[in-house]
Design an enzyme around this catalytic site. Structure first.
Site, PDB file in Angstrom:
ATOM      1  N   ASP A  17       0.925  -1.281   0.141  1.00  0.00           N
ATOM      2  CA  ASP A  17      -0.084   0.070   0.223  1.00  0.00           C
ATOM      3  C   ASP A  17       0.865   1.410  -0.152  1.00  0.00           C
ATOM      4  O   ASP A  17       0.301   2.300  -0.287  1.00  0.00           O
ATOM      5  CB  ASP A  17      -1.061   0.022   1.211  1.00  0.00           C
ATOM      6  CG  ASP A  17      -0.375  -0.229   2.562  1.00  0.00           C
ATOM      7  OD1 ASP A  17       0.482   0.641   2.976  1.00  0.00           O
ATOM      8  OD2 ASP A  17      -0.774  -1.022   3.268  1.00  0.00           O
TER       9      ASP A  17
ATOM     10  N   GLU B 133       7.897  -6.701  -2.881  1.00  0.00           N
ATOM     11  CA  GLU B 133       6.382  -6.783  -2.609  1.00  0.00           C
ATOM     12  C   GLU B 133       6.272  -7.942  -3.814  1.00  0.00           C
ATOM     13  O   GLU B 133       6.597  -7.897  -4.896  1.00  0.00           O
ATOM     14  CB  GLU B 133       5.714  -5.522  -2.935  1.00  0.00           C
ATOM     15  CG  GLU B 133       4.163  -5.803  -3.450  1.00  0.00           C
ATOM     16  CD  GLU B 133       3.418  -6.406  -2.263  1.00  0.00           C
ATOM     17  OE1 GLU B 133       3.248  -5.932  -0.809  1.00  0.00           O
ATOM     18  OE2 GLU B 133       2.754  -7.201  -2.653  1.00  0.00           O
TER      19      GLU B 133
ATOM     20  N   ASP C 123       9.190 -12.608  -4.200  1.00  0.00           N
ATOM     21  CA  ASP C 123       8.970 -13.249  -2.891  1.00  0.00           C
ATOM     22  C   ASP C 123      10.009 -12.755  -1.863  1.00  0.00           C
ATOM     23  O   ASP C 123      11.016 -12.775  -2.012  1.00  0.00           O
ATOM     24  CB  ASP C 123       8.919 -14.640  -3.068  1.00  0.00           C
ATOM     25  CG  ASP C 123       8.471 -15.417  -1.910  1.00  0.00           C
ATOM     26  OD1 ASP C 123       8.812 -14.908  -0.748  1.00  0.00           O
ATOM     27  OD2 ASP C 123       7.832 -16.421  -1.961  1.00  0.00           O
ATOM     28  N   GLY C 124       9.491 -11.900  -0.797  1.00  0.00           N
ATOM     29  CA  GLY C 124      10.080 -11.505   0.122  1.00  0.00           C
ATOM     30  C   GLY C 124      11.157 -12.664   1.006  1.00  0.00           C
ATOM     31  O   GLY C 124      12.353 -12.192   1.342  1.00  0.00           O
TER      32      GLY C 124
ATOM     33  N   ASP D 145       6.308  -5.601   6.661  1.00  0.00           N
ATOM     34  CA  ASP D 145       4.745  -5.204   6.860  1.00  0.00           C
ATOM     35  C   ASP D 145       4.101  -6.154   6.070  1.00  0.00           C
ATOM     36  O   ASP D 145       3.684  -5.924   4.928  1.00  0.00           O
ATOM     37  CB  ASP D 145       4.790  -3.723   6.204  1.00  0.00           C
ATOM     38  CG  ASP D 145       3.517  -3.077   6.072  1.00  0.00           C
ATOM     39  OD1 ASP D 145       2.466  -3.629   6.970  1.00  0.00           O
ATOM     40  OD2 ASP D 145       2.975  -2.259   5.413  1.00  0.00           O
ATOM     41  N   SER D 146       3.624  -7.038   6.923  1.00  0.00           N
ATOM     42  CA  SER D 146       3.143  -8.631   6.318  1.00  0.00           C
ATOM     43  C   SER D 146       1.565  -8.478   6.479  1.00  0.00           C
ATOM     44  O   SER D 146       0.993  -7.615   7.656  1.00  0.00           O
ATOM     45  CB  SER D 146       3.524  -9.761   6.812  1.00  0.00           C
ATOM     46  OG  SER D 146       3.409  -9.888   8.199  1.00  0.00           O
ATOM     47  N   THR D 147       0.743  -9.276   6.240  1.00  0.00           N
ATOM     48  CA  THR D 147      -0.384  -9.610   6.445  1.00  0.00           C
ATOM     49  C   THR D 147      -0.136 -10.515   7.702  1.00  0.00           C
ATOM     50  O   THR D 147       0.786 -10.774   8.437  1.00  0.00           O
ATOM     51  CB  THR D 147      -1.141 -10.516   5.189  1.00  0.00           C
ATOM     52  OG1 THR D 147      -0.250 -11.881   4.829  1.00  0.00           O
ATOM     53  CG2 THR D 147      -1.403  -9.716   4.223  1.00  0.00           C
TER      54      THR D 147
ATOM     55  N   PRO E 179      -0.777 -17.119   2.671  1.00  0.00           N
ATOM     56  CA  PRO E 179       0.468 -16.701   1.920  1.00  0.00           C
ATOM     57  C   PRO E 179       1.635 -15.825   2.864  1.00  0.00           C
ATOM     58  O   PRO E 179       2.812 -15.923   2.883  1.00  0.00           O
ATOM     59  CB  PRO E 179       0.119 -15.609   0.929  1.00  0.00           C
ATOM     60  CG  PRO E 179      -1.369 -15.805   0.709  1.00  0.00           C
ATOM     61  CD  PRO E 179      -1.611 -16.514   1.807  1.00  0.00           C
TER      62      PRO E 179
HETATM   63  N1  AG3 Z   1      -0.327  -5.102   7.687  1.00  0.00           N
HETATM   64  C1  AG3 Z   1      -0.955  -5.351   9.150  1.00  0.00           C
HETATM   65  C2  AG3 Z   1      -1.970  -6.124   9.042  1.00  0.00           C
HETATM   66  C3  AG3 Z   1      -2.437  -6.603  10.575  1.00  0.00           C
HETATM   67  C4  AG3 Z   1      -3.637  -7.424  10.235  1.00  0.00           C
HETATM   68  N2  AG3 Z   1      -4.651  -7.557  11.425  1.00  0.00           N
HETATM   69  C5  AG3 Z   1      -4.709  -7.772  12.565  1.00  0.00           C
HETATM   70  N3  AG3 Z   1      -4.096  -8.575  13.095  1.00  0.00           N
HETATM   71  N4  AG3 Z   1      -5.719  -7.301  13.169  1.00  0.00           N
HETATM   72  C6  AG3 Z   1      -1.032  -4.559   6.871  1.00  0.00           C
HETATM   73  C7  AG3 Z   1      -0.572  -3.612   5.832  1.00  0.00           C
HETATM   74  C8  AG3 Z   1      -0.414  -2.277   6.193  1.00  0.00           C
HETATM   75  N5  AG3 Z   1       0.674  -1.593   5.306  1.00  0.00           N
END
Ligand code: AG3
Length: 288
Positions: free
Chosen positions: A87, A107, A139-140, A157-159, A164
């Protein structure tokens, strides 16, 4: 009143809910469901597979804290690596440091960057055009195992660690990061909402303690990462980086000349103070 509601499905039995005033973008495949919608409180909200990733109104808290704390703590950062962060919010904050010479962002998906530039333009705020930014679509996990570049600060800065994003929470990923950190370098990672995702804190604490001389967490409350404080994991071979007094932090922050909306030198120092339940979760893992 809008008719449509969107409810987060990250946790079983508990979750935040938003009114959907309009849907700006939706992409649904067998593997992934990405959505950007407008909400009257948080502005544009980006959700991936039922989990809020970022919103226009509160993103600054997360992006400032994951960026300025390690950069100011280090004190002489020239080279930064961002893993994920499509983002552009982290890139924007890193670019605010005039003394930084080089930024690599890895990314996995170009379409996330394109979509964010279009629908969340204030996240990157032009940072993708910064001459210091090198964007690598890859792939990081693989990148940190194979690159011959090194960095002073690495920001992951991951999910969340489901699907994935899971590899970005493994000991092999952390070892790869250590491999490409310069001496005195700092690794920080988003580590979930501490009360709701305490196992993530436990796992990272254990993995970091086996690899780095110094590891800890710091925190910030981000409204749309609901459920309490967000934990950021911290690793370095230089313990002094997280023991700076507030006067030193203030001096460095003033020298950087950056205007923030959440980060302050006092918050920097205070953010390393953790509640007792987390201290116990962390200490229960070390040497085990
Ligand atoms: N990175 C953080 C995701 C957090 C997930 N949510 C949670 N655990 N409630 C997302 C990308 C921000 N640049």
């Amino acid at each position: 009143m809008s008719e449509r509601q969107w409810t987060e499905t990250l946790y079983t039995g508990y979750g935040q809910s938003f009114s959907v005033d309009s849907v700006l973008f939706e992409h649904k495949t067998d593997h992934q469901h990405l959505m950007i919608f407008e909400n009257q409180v948080f502005g544009r909200v980006m959700a991936l597979d039922g989990v809020v990733q970022t919103t226009e109104r509160d993103e600054f808290i997360y992006h400032e804290m994951l960026t300025h704390v390690p950069i100011i703590a280090h004190g002489a950062v020239k080279r930064v690596l961002i893993i994920g962060g499509g983002d552009g919010g982290i890139l924007r904050e890193v670019c605010r440091h005039a003394s930084i010479e080089h930024i690599t962002q890895v990314e996995i998906d170009q379409s996330v960057i394109d979509m964010a530039i279009k629908y969340l333009p204030s996240h990157s705020a032009g940072a993708y055009n910064d001459i210091r930014a090198n964007i690598v679509i890859s792939d990081g996990f693989d990148f940190v195992q194979t690159t011959d570049q090194t960095f002073d600060v690495i920001i992951s800065d991951s999910t969340d660690p489901h699907g994935p994003g899971e590899v970005l929470f493994t000991k092999d990923f952390y070892a790869g990061c250590q491999r490409c950190l310069n001496p005195g370098g700092i690794l920080v990672t988003q580590n979930g909402v501490a009360f709701m995702q305490t196992d993530e804190v436990r796992n990272t604490a254990q993995r970091f303690s086996r690899l780095f001389k110094d590891s800890h967490f710091y925190s910030a409350a981000v409204p749309t990462y609901v459920g309490g404080i967000m934990a950021f994991a911290w690793a370095s071979d230089t313990p002094a980086h997280r023991q700076l007094d507030v006067a030193t932090v203030r001096q460095r922050w003033q020298a950087a000349g950056i205007k923030s909306r959440y980060y302050t030198p006092d918050i920097h120092v205070a953010s390393f103070a953790l509640p007792e339940y987390l201290m116990q979760a962390i200490s229960g893992t070390i040497h085990s």
